[in-house]
Write an enzyme that holds these catalytic residues in place. Structure first.
Site, short mmCIF file in Angstrom:
data_model
loop_
_atom_site.label_atom_id
_atom_site.label_comp_id
_atom_site.label_asym_id
_atom_site.label_seq_id
_atom_site.Cartn_x
_atom_site.Cartn_y
_atom_site.Cartn_z
N ASP A 109 -0.09 -1.81 -3.76
CA ASP A 109 -0.74 -1.50 -2.34
C ASP A 109 -1.30 -3.01 -1.92
O ASP A 109 -1.56 -3.76 -2.74
CB ASP A 109 -2.03 -0.81 -2.73
CG ASP A 109 -2.98 -0.44 -1.72
OD1 ASP A 109 -2.41 -0.24 -0.39
OD2 ASP A 109 -4.26 -0.86 -1.65
N ASP A 166 -6.08 0.36 -5.71
CA ASP A 166 -7.54 0.31 -6.11
C ASP A 166 -8.33 1.45 -5.11
O ASP A 166 -9.53 1.55 -5.35
CB ASP A 166 -8.25 -0.95 -6.07
CG ASP A 166 -8.49 -1.41 -4.49
OD1 ASP A 166 -7.57 -1.12 -3.74
OD2 ASP A 166 -9.46 -2.05 -4.20
N ASP A 195 -4.55 5.63 -2.62
CA ASP A 195 -3.58 5.27 -3.64
C ASP A 195 -3.55 6.36 -4.84
O ASP A 195 -2.54 6.25 -5.55
CB ASP A 195 -3.86 3.93 -4.15
CG ASP A 195 -3.82 2.75 -3.19
OD1 ASP A 195 -3.21 2.76 -2.39
OD2 ASP A 195 -4.99 1.99 -3.41
#
Length: 671
Positions: A357, A549, A553
């Site tokens: 990410d 995080d 996600d």
């Protein structure tokens, strides 16, 4: 003509959540007065009732060995029998139920081995086997249950209540009772109860929890909004496009649940080996006993059949994987890597692709002034000083970035008549001069559009500064790449791994960040479901790890072969949906962990091969009477010691990992 000056990165604890020059003063971190339910936490392991049977089995087993050492044989037998009962209680019932349903696993092999040992008078060995296996199973069950409980944390983003606009006035209802086409009234700092479309009002929304967008999004009538987003300074009226029980956040929960369900169907490596072993051992033992009846020597051959059961018992096989996994996971935890299950550890060592990410993972997740471009007669410090004078009263992340950048030049100048325009910017008077600070579409930039486009192409959010109706400068703010990101990508590539970036941010920002990190495969403007789909596509090519995080996600983390959460202070849903988490934020921990897992996987494979080799060697020797019970037990004990010692090697660090760890230690990075 605009000149520019690059500025060093500014660090702070503020999250990146600012609109393109849209300022929402006083935006709180949460939904204000709205109450949400908090999932009940599991007790610590030393108070977990599920561990009591295994603990009791271990205590009784030790006491039995103590009694045997002083010659109290009867007492030792009773204590070992009690230890066997306590340990077997945790897995024998499940093994029996699985057998009735046609499923064979390690639990059934343990039950058979313990039974054979008892029939041959070796109660202590049966008790030790039951204790070790029950402890390993209970600890793994606890880790899986924690992941399931954490899933509920996703739903805490939805407020408990919502305000609706009705012909009779505003009414407050439970968020679950919101229906499509209802009109919600969302005040400053409140979370949106369900998906919808803005019908009245202008503001900016912090959507980072849902979409991964690193800066807030300006919204106006006609714009779509998502459940769980935090409203900025303006009041909005939103027409619901989804029911309160069925929106983007509840769909995220469903995606995570489905991914966990798919993972639960995958058998562990030991189970895959045990399936053909169990029926083969049972058939051979039965045939041996039957042969004794045919040759009219049943006593000899029934005893030999029981010796065959002990010889083929998976004592070493049962220990081969757990001792390696426990050693490796314990070692990893001391280096800041928390791996939740043995299955996750096995899979971590087989990863071929790592997907990152962007926001908060590859980047700092904080706004930083990185570029200041000015006209010929105004200095960069003056531009920042004018902007900071107006922004000092705002808690907006972009405003905070500007104020931090201006601090080295002195305290902010006093400003009067400051007025904030939600979704546009702020204006006021500084030193008797009218000043406006805001997005380029609100503050006319004239010929500066080329500079604005160039800064935007580099992934910056551009703030225009106007003094006395004249553009004096442009301030570029960006969520900066972590300093160790490029080194991390290079280390992963050196290990032969592919690297991909997935993000909800716009394509220009994503590619600018990816270029700095050295990542060529970039997939931008992805919502949570899109990220999960991208992970599924990557998994079709090979084992894939997802690193993230944020709550957005969670579906991708759960869908990946191994989900890795960066920082235990990240979103609870991300940490709980992941299979591994890092207590620190240095990205170089990832290649360290992967190297460690590959080494542990190799040791695990050797252990399994050793355990199977013992069975293969002992089986014919027991079958043909070459070894009696005493010899079989002795070889088994030696094999177990060898397997345990080899498994303990997983606690060490490979040479490559020591080099990486030393580099991390020399170059500490604080997030």
């Amino acid at each position: 003509m605009l000149h520019h000056r690059r500025r060093g990165a500014c660090r702070s604890g503020f999250p990146v959540s600012a609109a393109c020059c849209a300022h929402d003063a006083g935006t709180p971190a949460g939904p204000g007065p709205v109450e949400t339910s908090t999932p009940e936490a599991r007790p610590p392991w030393w108070r977990d009732p599920a561990l009591l049977p295994s603990a009791a089995s271990g205590v009784l087993l030790a006491a039995g060995y103590g009694a045997a050492s002083v010659g109290a044989v009867v007492v030792a037998t009773v204590l070992h029998a009690a230890a066997l009962a306590a340990g077997a209680w945790t897995f024998v019932p499940d093994a029996v139920r699985g057998l009735l349903r046609g499923r064979l696993g390690v639990g059934l092999l343990m039950a058979i081995a313990a039974t054979g040992a008892v029939l041959l008078g070796h109660v202590g060995e049966a008790a030790a086997l039951a204790f070790l296996f029950s402890l390993a199973e209970t600890l793994e069950d606890r880790a899986l249950n924690r992941a399931e409980e954490g899933l509920r944390a996703l739903l805490t983003l939805i407020p408990a209540t919502a305000r609706l606009a009705t012909p009779a006035g505003e009414v407050t209802v439970p968020a679950t009772e919101v229906r499509e086409l209802d009109v919600l009234v969302v005040g400053a700092g409140q979370r949106i109860a369900t998906d919808g479309v803005v019908v009245v009002g202008r503001s900016s929304l912090d959507t980072s929890a849902v979409t991964g967008e690193s800066i807030p999004v300006d919204v106006a009538p006609g714009d779509a909004v998502t459940a769980g987003s935090v409203n900025g300074a303006g009041t909005l009226r939103i027409e619901a496009t989804a029911d309160g029980r069925d929106n983007s956040l509840t769909q995220i929960v469903a995606l995570v649940e489905q991914a966990h369900a798919r993972k639960g169907e995958r058998a562990r490596l030991a189970d895959r080996i045990a399936r053909p072993l169990v029926p083969a051992v049972l058939i051979v033992a039965a045939l041996v006993a039957l042969f004794g009846l045919l040759v009219e020597d049943p006593a000899t051959w029934i005893e030999r059949a029981l010796v065959v059961l002990v010889a083929a018992s998976p004592c070493a096989l049962a220990i081969a994987v757990p001792v390696t996994v426990i050693s490796a996971i314990g070692s990893a935890s001391r280096s800041g890597t928390v791996i939740k299950t043995g299955e996750a550890f096995e899979q971590l060592g087989a990863i071929r692709t790592v997907a990152f990410d962007k926001t908060g993972t590859l980047t700092r997740n904080e706004p930083t002034v990185v570029d200041v471009r000015t006209t010929t007669d105004v200095s960069p410090d003056d531009v920042l000083a004018f902007a900071a004078a107006l922004e000092v009263t705002s808690s907006h992340p972009l405003a905070e970035a500007i104020v931090r950048a201006a601090v080295p030049s002195g305290p902010p100048r006093p400003a009067t008549g400051v007025v904030e325009h939600a979704g546009d910017g702020v204006e006021g008077w500084v030193d008797g001069q009218h000043v406006r600070v805001g997005r380029a579409r609100w503050v006319p930039v004239g010929d500066g559009w080329r500079a604005v486009d160039g800064m935007a192409a580099e992934g910056m959010t551009v703030v225009a500064v106007e003094v006395r109706a004249r553009l004096v400068g442009l301030v570029g703010i960006r969520d900066e790449l972590r300093p160790e990101a490029a080194d991390t990508v290079r280390m992963l590539r050196d290990q032969g791994l592919d690297v991909v970036m997935l993000t909800g941010d716009n394509d220009r920002t994503a590619r600018a960040i990816a270029e700095g990190a050295g990542i060529a495969d970039v997939r931008a403007q992805l919502r949570p479901a899109d990220k999960a789909a991208a992970i599924e596509e990557l998994r079709a090519r090979g084992a894939t790890a997802m690193v993230g995080d944020g709550i957005n996600d969670a579906p991708a983390l759960a869908s990946a072969t191994v989900g890795i959460a960066m920082g235990l202070r990240g979103a609870a849903a991300a940490v709980e949906s992941a299979d591994a988490a890092f207590t620190g934020s240095d990205l170089r921990l990832i290649p360290v962990a992967l190297a460690h897992a590959r080494r542990g996987r190799r040791i695990m494979t050797v252990n399994i091969a050793l355990a199977l080799a013992i069975i293969i060697v002992l089986f014919p020797m027991a079958l043909f009477g070459v070894l009696g019970l005493a010899g079989v037990v002795l070889v088994h004990e030696i094999a177990e010691v060898v397997v345990i010692l080899n498994g303990l090697r997983a606690a060490g660090r490979p040479r490559s990992r020591r080099r990486v760890d030393s580099r991390v230690a020399r170059e500490p990075v604080s997030a």
